[in-house]
Design an enzyme around this catalytic site. Structure first.
Site, PDB file in Angstrom:
ATOM      1  CG  ASP A  15       3.043 -31.837 -20.153  1.00 51.10           C
ATOM      2  OD1 ASP A  15       3.526 -32.394 -19.285  1.00 51.10           O
ATOM      3  OD2 ASP A  15       2.548 -30.811 -20.190  1.00 51.10           O
ATOM      4  CE  LYS A 101       2.918 -29.798 -17.397  1.00 53.96           C
ATOM      5  NZ  LYS A 101       1.943 -29.195 -17.879  1.00 53.96           N
ATOM      6  CB  CYS A 140       3.672 -27.828 -21.173  1.00 60.38           C
ATOM      7  SG  CYS A 140       2.022 -27.328 -20.900  1.00 60.38           S
TER       8      CYS A 140
END
Ligand SMILES: [Zn+2]
Length: 193
Positions: A15, A101, A140
């Site tokens: 991310d 995602k 995450c």
């Protein structure tokens, strides 16, 4: 370093997107500091032709994690938006596999394994050792590492390529402790360079 990166190694960059960096809608404090170390790891994996994955939050406009839709977070990483793009300075090799995602309105996914084909792809490649860094340590990255360990991967946490949200002070440190307790190995570039 070759000895430290056997052929069943894979790199997972979590991310590193504009909205999670300074200037983004959900900026992780000092999130941009992960980019130079990640670029070193990316280059090391690329030169050895080892698999590289980059996960990204990739939310529809009405995603359930957004405050205006009852969630916890400001609107971030909307599909196709600037905020959802990977950081410009992140040197992702062409062969990088992008894993999106949180792509469904009604479901969130902190882990790169959740609702994606990441595990199947790693299995197909025969990757058993995962090196994980990126954003954010306490969300995450934590969720991705937890799933990696649950799937049985030997999992290395890139200690110099992490930054935490820290809604509560110390969340980053606690997340690292938790991942190590679960079986992740904390490592730094200097150890392998
Ligand atoms: Zn999100």
């Amino acid at each position: 370093m070759a000895a430290m990166l056997p052929s069943d190694s894979a790199l997972i960059v979590v991310d590193v997107q504009n909205d999670f960096l300074p200037g983004g809608s959900l900026a992780v404090p000092h999130g941009d500091r992960v980019i130079p170390p990640l670029n070193r790891y990316l280059a090391a994996f690329a030169v050895r032709r080892l698999p590289i994955f980059a996960t990204r939050d990739w939310h529809p406009q009405d995603h359930c994690s957004f405050r205006e839709h009852g969630g916890l977070w400001p609107t971030h990483c909307v599909q196709g938006s600037w905020g959802g793009q990977f950081a410009e300075d992140l040197k992702l090799p062409e062969a990088t596999t992008v894993i999106a995602k949180g792509t469904r309105s009604d479901r969130d996914a902190y882990s790169g394994f959740e609702g994606t084909d990441l595990h199947a792809r790693l299995q197909a490649l025969g990757s058993c050792q995962l090196y994980v860094g990126g954003l954010a340590t306490d969300y995450c990255v934590l969720a991705t590492v937890r799933d990696a360990l649950a799937y049985g991967y030997q999992t290395y946490l890139l200690g110099d390529a992490l930054a935490a949200v820290e809604l509560a002070e110390g969340d980053g440190r606690r997340a690292i402790d938790r991942m190590v307790r679960l079986g992740a190995e904390l490592m730094w570039w200097q150890k392998v360079a």
